[in-house]
Design a protein around this motif. Structure first.
Motif, mmCIF file in Angstrom:
data_model
loop_
_atom_site.group_PDB
_atom_site.id
_atom_site.type_symbol
_atom_site.label_atom_id
_atom_site.label_comp_id
_atom_site.label_asym_id
_atom_site.label_seq_id
_atom_site.Cartn_x
_atom_site.Cartn_y
_atom_site.Cartn_z
ATOM 1 N N GLY A 193 10.402 1.437 1.049
ATOM 2 C CA GLY A 193 11.520 0.505 0.876
ATOM 3 C C GLY A 193 11.626 -0.559 1.953
ATOM 4 O O GLY A 193 12.616 -1.293 2.002
ATOM 5 N N ALA A 194 10.591 -0.668 2.810
ATOM 6 C CA ALA A 194 10.666 -1.602 3.940
ATOM 7 C C ALA A 194 10.539 -3.056 3.488
ATOM 8 O O ALA A 194 9.974 -3.363 2.434
ATOM 9 C CB ALA A 194 9.559 -1.289 4.943
ATOM 10 N N VAL A 195 11.084 -3.951 4.329
ATOM 11 C CA VAL A 195 10.855 -5.387 4.163
ATOM 12 C C VAL A 195 10.084 -5.810 5.414
ATOM 13 O O VAL A 195 10.595 -5.678 6.534
ATOM 14 C CB VAL A 195 12.181 -6.166 4.063
ATOM 15 C CG1 VAL A 195 11.905 -7.670 3.957
ATOM 16 C CG2 VAL A 195 12.991 -5.690 2.862
ATOM 17 N N VAL A 196 8.841 -6.222 5.224
ATOM 18 C CA VAL A 196 8.011 -6.569 6.393
ATOM 19 C C VAL A 196 7.776 -8.082 6.427
ATOM 20 O O VAL A 196 7.683 -8.737 5.381
ATOM 21 C CB VAL A 196 6.660 -5.819 6.381
ATOM 22 C CG1 VAL A 196 6.870 -4.329 6.549
ATOM 23 C CG2 VAL A 196 5.891 -6.087 5.103
ATOM 24 N N SER A 197 7.683 -8.614 7.642
ATOM 25 C CA SER A 197 7.510 -10.075 7.759
ATOM 26 C C SER A 197 6.027 -10.452 7.784
ATOM 27 O O SER A 197 5.659 -11.551 7.402
ATOM 28 C CB SER A 197 8.226 -10.586 9.009
ATOM 29 O OG SER A 197 7.772 -9.872 10.126
ATOM 30 N N VAL A 198 5.195 -9.488 8.252
ATOM 31 C CA VAL A 198 3.752 -9.759 8.292
ATOM 32 C C VAL A 198 3.078 -8.920 7.205
ATOM 33 O O VAL A 198 3.292 -7.695 7.136
ATOM 34 C CB VAL A 198 3.173 -9.396 9.682
ATOM 35 C CG1 VAL A 198 1.663 -9.633 9.706
ATOM 36 C CG2 VAL A 198 3.865 -10.206 10.765
ATOM 37 N N ALA A 199 2.293 -9.590 6.370
ATOM 38 C CA ALA A 199 1.631 -8.862 5.273
ATOM 39 C C ALA A 199 0.655 -7.822 5.834
ATOM 40 O O ALA A 199 -0.223 -8.159 6.630
ATOM 41 C CB ALA A 199 0.885 -9.851 4.388
ATOM 42 N N PRO A 200 0.796 -6.553 5.434
ATOM 43 C CA PRO A 200 -0.126 -5.518 5.944
ATOM 44 C C PRO A 200 -1.509 -5.649 5.297
ATOM 45 O O PRO A 200 -1.623 -6.114 4.168
ATOM 46 C CB PRO A 200 0.545 -4.220 5.517
ATOM 47 C CG PRO A 200 1.377 -4.582 4.335
ATOM 48 C CD PRO A 200 1.800 -6.010 4.518
ATOM 49 N N THR A 201 -2.527 -5.261 6.040
ATOM 50 C CA THR A 201 -3.888 -5.284 5.475
ATOM 51 C C THR A 201 -4.321 -3.885 5.025
ATOM 52 O O THR A 201 -5.303 -3.738 4.298
ATOM 53 C CB THR A 201 -4.906 -5.810 6.513
ATOM 54 O OG1 THR A 201 -4.783 -5.007 7.681
ATOM 55 C CG2 THR A 201 -4.646 -7.270 6.844
ATOM 56 N N VAL A 202 -3.608 -2.889 5.504
ATOM 57 C CA VAL A 202 -3.852 -1.520 5.030
ATOM 58 C C VAL A 202 -2.521 -0.824 4.774
ATOM 59 O O VAL A 202 -1.498 -1.190 5.372
ATOM 60 C CB VAL A 202 -4.658 -0.658 6.051
ATOM 61 C CG1 VAL A 202 -6.076 -1.140 6.199
ATOM 62 C CG2 VAL A 202 -3.952 -0.589 7.370
ATOM 63 N N LEU A 203 -2.568 0.161 3.893
ATOM 64 C CA LEU A 203 -1.380 0.988 3.640
ATOM 65 C C LEU A 203 -1.779 2.429 3.967
ATOM 66 O O LEU A 203 -2.830 2.889 3.512
ATOM 67 C CB LEU A 203 -0.959 0.863 2.177
ATOM 68 C CG LEU A 203 0.288 1.674 1.807
ATOM 69 C CD1 LEU A 203 1.297 0.786 1.096
ATOM 70 C CD2 LEU A 203 -0.059 2.843 0.921
ATOM 71 N N THR A 204 -0.969 3.084 4.785
ATOM 72 C CA THR A 204 -1.295 4.459 5.186
ATOM 73 C C THR A 204 -0.158 5.396 4.800
ATOM 74 O O THR A 204 1.020 5.065 4.985
ATOM 75 C CB THR A 204 -1.526 4.541 6.713
ATOM 76 O OG1 THR A 204 -2.450 3.516 7.092
ATOM 77 C CG2 THR A 204 -2.076 5.890 7.117
#
Lengths: 117, 298
Positions: free
Chosen positions: A31-42
């Motif tokens: 449910g997070a709102v992140v400002s930097v697009a992640p390149t991996v999901l863990t």
């Protein structure tokens, strides 16, 4: 008998097994709102997962896959599973996961996160 | 409950039942050698050994169906290759199916020497015991953290071997009682009942202690146990076990001392109570199969 009475609380106090892989945390968080697009999901589970029958799928709001294919279980930390992501545009993303534990039981779940620079 | 889960429970129950019959039935002539109805006991032993192979394969199919969610995966060679060679439990499964096949082949080829106090019968008991104990490596015990996993494994082994000796032994015992009723001969029955009772006493202790150890490693508290579906099924299983114990106590203390009289009423009551214990045992094996498919608390 007295020894049995001593042993039982010791057994009760030890780490019990859930016997099904449950999601403990994720990065990006659920449910997070992140400002930097992640390149991996863990994803981190409460116990090791089997790579052969465990999977992660990430889709954008239009339902297009944005992950880079097969999820990978870290051999150094078999309770964590990771998947590479294509460059993510700002938007809403849907994650679906499926995890198989050593006792042959499968669990699955889903969550969402947003990228908003 | 999904179709995959139902298939899993049915296959597990069939496997538990088959191995219980094979182990307890093969063990019986070692403590009651003069009280065996060899023909019927042999047929049951062979049927149980063959069922052990098919239920092991059915169990593996139910697992693959549950893991993939697709019936078509059962015909996919790559899926099976991944199941057997790319998982931590796959090799145990290969070994399990191989040992189950060895059990069936041994039961069929050595059938003329079953069920007696000899090495072919001991081999059947040994293979069935190994398969019962090895369930620990493909079930919940496999996920118990070290160093507790070995303690859980020993507890599990005691639990399933105790259950196998008791409930599996009830079948040849029941055959013996029904034969005695027809022949009006009670002396062998009384001796067999006394020997079975001694074995059952050890088996009950093993079931209780083993079950307690495994349960203690599953849950932190009784309230946690009550709150979970797994815990509620366990309490139903424990209640059923207590009821069967009561029936067994009536057999041991009220009916066994009178069995040598060859009284038709006593033998009929014994036969009826043994049948009740057998049905109760089947229900408990079904509950055990459900427990294996549910997530324990913790």
């Amino acid at each position: 008998m007295r020894r049995a009475l001593i042993l039982l609380p010791a057994l009760l106090a030890c780490g019990s097994a859930s016997a099904h892989a449950m999601l403990e945390r994720a990065e990006p968080r659920v449910g997070a709102v992140v400002s930097v697009a992640p390149t991996v999901l863990t994803l981190w589970f409460n116990e090791p997962v089997e790579p052969a029958f465990s999977a992660i799928e990430v889709q954008d709001a239009a339902g297009e896959r944005v992950d880079r294919g097969k999820a990978r279980v870290d051999p150094a930390d078999p309770a964590s599973m990771q998947i590479g992501l294509k460059p993510l545009a700002p938007g809403h993303y849907h994650v679906r996961w499926r995890a198989l534990s050593a006792d042959t039981h499968t669990t699955q779940g889903a969550f969402e996160f947003d990228v908003r620079p | 409950m999904s179709i995959a889960l139902i298939a899993l429970v049915v296959a597990r129950a069939a496997q538990f039942g088959a191995l219980t019959l094979a182990f307890g039935g093969a063990l019986y002539p070692f403590y009651a050698p003069h009280a065996v109805q060899r023909g019927a006991a042999r047929t049951i032993l062979i049927a149980a050994s063959v069922l052990a192979v098919f239920s092991a394969m059915g169990w593996a199919c139910a697992l693959v169906f549950g893991m993939t969610g697709e019936v078509g995966a059962l015909a996919d060679q790559q899926v099976w290759s991944a199941f057997f060679f790319a998982t931590s439990f796959g090799r145990f499964w290969l070994l399990r199916i191989g040992v189950s096949a060895a059990l069936a082949v041994a039961a069929i080829t050595l059938r003329n020497r079953l069920v007696a106090r000899n090495w072919p019968t001991a081999a059947i008991a040994g293979l069935a015991a190994a398969l019962l104990v090895a369930q620990a490596w493909i079930g919940h015990v496999a996920t118990v953290p070290e160093p507790w996993r070995w303690i859980a494994g020993v507890g599990y082994a005691a639990h399933v071997l105790g259950a196998g000796a008791w409930f599996g032994g009830l079948v040849p015992l029941g055959l013996m009682v029904s034969q005695a009723r027809r022949n009006n001969q009670g002396r062998d029955v009384e001796q067999a009942l006394r020997r079975f009772s001694a074995v059952a006493l050890v088996a009950v202790a093993a079931i209780l202690i083993g079950g307690l150890v495994v349960t203690a490693l599953r849950a932190h508290s009784a309230s946690e146990l009550f709150a979970s579906e797994w815990g509620r099924v366990l309490f139903v299983k424990a209640a059923g076990f207590s009821a069967i114990l009561l029936v067994a106590a009536v057999n041991r203390f009220a009916l066994t001392p009178r069995a040598s009289e060859a009284n038709v009423v006593v033998l009929r009551r014994l036969g009826r109570n043994i049948a009740i214990e057998q049905i109760g045992g089947l229900v408990l094996l079904g509950a055990a199969a459900i427990l294996g498919a549910l997530p324990p608390p913790g």
